[in-house]
Design a protein around this motif. Structure first.
Motif, PDB file in Angstrom:
ATOM      1  N   VAL A 153      45.973  43.770  40.562  1.00 52.19           N
ATOM      2  CA  VAL A 153      44.936  44.400  41.400  1.00 52.19           C
ATOM      3  C   VAL A 153      44.467  45.743  40.874  1.00 52.19           C
ATOM      4  O   VAL A 153      43.642  46.403  41.503  1.00 52.19           O
ATOM      5  N   GLN A 205      40.662  47.773  37.409  1.00 54.23           N
ATOM      6  CA  GLN A 205      40.830  46.580  38.230  1.00 54.23           C
ATOM      7  C   GLN A 205      41.799  45.619  37.542  1.00 54.23           C
ATOM      8  O   GLN A 205      42.194  45.831  36.395  1.00 54.23           O
ATOM      9  N   ASN A 257      40.771  40.934  40.988  1.00 59.37           N
ATOM     10  CA  ASN A 257      39.663  41.643  41.641  1.00 59.37           C
ATOM     11  C   ASN A 257      38.678  42.295  40.678  1.00 59.37           C
ATOM     12  O   ASN A 257      38.068  43.305  41.011  1.00 59.37           O
ATOM     13  N   THR A 258      38.522  41.733  39.507  1.00 60.21           N
ATOM     14  CA  THR A 258      37.619  42.336  38.529  1.00 60.21           C
ATOM     15  C   THR A 258      36.155  42.066  38.868  1.00 60.21           C
ATOM     16  O   THR A 258      35.757  40.919  39.102  1.00 60.21           O
ATOM     17  N   THR A 259      35.362  43.112  38.881  1.00 57.23           N
ATOM     18  CA  THR A 259      33.931  42.999  39.145  1.00 57.23           C
ATOM     19  C   THR A 259      33.249  42.222  38.028  1.00 57.23           C
ATOM     20  O   THR A 259      33.555  42.411  36.846  1.00 57.23           O
ATOM     21  N   THR A 317      31.791  34.215  41.109  1.00 57.88           N
ATOM     22  CA  THR A 317      32.424  33.957  42.408  1.00 57.88           C
ATOM     23  C   THR A 317      31.560  33.023  43.235  1.00 57.88           C
ATOM     24  O   THR A 317      30.335  33.163  43.264  1.00 57.88           O
ATOM     25  N   LEU A 369      46.808  37.848  47.439  1.00 60.69           N
ATOM     26  CA  LEU A 369      45.539  37.233  47.817  1.00 60.69           C
ATOM     27  C   LEU A 369      45.563  36.905  49.309  1.00 60.69           C
ATOM     28  O   LEU A 369      46.624  36.610  49.865  1.00 60.69           O
ATOM     29  N   LYS A 382      41.193  34.094  48.887  1.00 63.81           N
ATOM     30  CA  LYS A 382      40.558  33.864  47.590  1.00 63.81           C
ATOM     31  C   LYS A 382      41.419  32.988  46.688  1.00 63.81           C
ATOM     32  O   LYS A 382      42.648  33.126  46.651  1.00 63.81           O
ATOM     33  N   TYR A 391      36.440  32.935  40.637  1.00 62.64           N
ATOM     34  CA  TYR A 391      36.953  33.227  41.964  1.00 62.64           C
ATOM     35  C   TYR A 391      36.275  32.316  42.984  1.00 62.64           C
ATOM     36  O   TYR A 391      35.072  32.055  42.885  1.00 62.64           O
ATOM     37  N   THR A 408      36.010  32.187  47.185  1.00 65.80           N
ATOM     38  CA  THR A 408      36.358  32.901  48.402  1.00 65.80           C
ATOM     39  C   THR A 408      36.171  32.004  49.632  1.00 65.80           C
ATOM     40  O   THR A 408      35.663  30.889  49.545  1.00 65.80           O
TER      41      THR A 408
END
Length: 302
Positions: free
Chosen positions: A137, A145, A149-151, A155, A243, A246, A298, A300
């Motif tokens: 994380v 990150q 949770n990497t931008t 997703t 998590l 996700k 990812y 969600t």
């Protein structure tokens, strides 16, 4: 005066005893595995860099170009263009240590016992906990990150929560995530690992696919996912407390994700500090490095 000399001699003897015990303590402690620590299992770790390297550098390479039919006398043979990009990551220093009192060392000497490894084990756990957190994380203080949770990672949202989905619908969500990676990379990358929340994992691990069947939804997924169908290899499915709603699918390979750790935890020589003997430890590592974002997805809304 004699009392001062005796105390000083005792302290020096305690320090010598602590030094002689250090190797015995470290041999067992640094090899110990902790059930809640998963980074070494799920993120490839590279320890090849110099222990004091300030940063680590890697290059990613892609190619652009397409072959075509040509005439035997042609002079317009198509060429491939290589695209190389350089990435550099800083390596961060962290520390953790433990201590003994001169009194407990003296008692161990008197009884002919080894020093307790409890402090070293607690320090080793603290080291692993920090690395585990950064790997998955990231860390707000460092502004980095992690794998979960990497931008910028592609997703998508599930149509329903797993709790409201049939086994077939859950499998479809997982397979769409796996095939999405294959499609985006023209079949080059195939995710072999799924990370999911504890609640959803517990659901599929215990729910039967039908009242009359003994097969669980988890077994159904492991038998019917597209990765296993195409490769004959098992899909790794792991539950994590990090998590909530996700799903993370990725290829567990250094070409996709890697963590550099030039210096794993090292305990330094014991040092006197008043009536305590300190054993400081240090370690150096870089944040997780996602080298091929297209090989990670990812999902969600689980």
């Amino acid at each position: 005066m004699n009392m001062q000399v005796n105390v000083r001699d005792a302290a020096q003897a305690a320090l010598g005893f602590a030094v002689s015990q250090q190797s015995h303590i470290e041999t067992g402690v640094l090899k110990r595995k902790y059930p809640a620590i998963r980074y070494a299992e799920l993120v490839p770790v590279d320890t090849s860099a110099n222990p004091f390297a300030a940063s680590v550098t890697h290059f990613s390479q892609d190619s652009v170009g397409k072959a075509k039919f040509i005439n035997g006398k042609s002079d317009d043979v198509p060429l491939v263009n290589l695209l190389r990009e350089k990435f550099e990551q800083g390596v961060n220093l962290a520390g953790i240590g433990y201590q003994f009192s001169v009194e407990e060392i003296g008692q161990a000497q008197m009884l002919g016992q080894n020093l307790s490894s409890d402090g070293a084990e607690a320090a080793n756990l603290a080291f692993n906990q920090l690395v585990d957190e950064v790997a998955f994380v990231g860390n707000a203080d460092l502004g980095v990150q992690g794998l979960l949770n990497t931008t910028g990672i592609t997703t998508s949202a599930a149509a329903k929560t797993f709790a409201l989905s049939t086994p077939q619908e859950i499998l479809a969500e997982i397979n769409s995530t796996l095939t999405g990676i294959m499609t985006a990379t023209n079949g080059v990358e195939m995710a072999d690992t799924l990370l999911m929340p504890l609640t959803q994992y517990g659901d599929i691990a215990t729910r039967q696919i039908a009242p009359e069947s003994t097969m669980t939804v988890l077994q159904f997924i492991q038998a019917s996912n597209v990765y296993t169908a195409m490769t004959g290899q098992p899909l790794t499915i792991v539950a994590t407390h990090r998590l909530t709603n996700k799903l993370v699918a990725y290829k567990r390979d250094p070409s996709v994700v890697k963590m550099h750790m030039p210096m794993p935890l090292q305990f330094l020589a014991p040092q006197m500090n008043k009536l305590q003997i300190l054993v400081p430890g240090m370690f150096r590592f870089a944040p997780v490095n996602i080298r091929t974002p297209a090989a990670i997805r990812y999902k969600t809304g689980l």
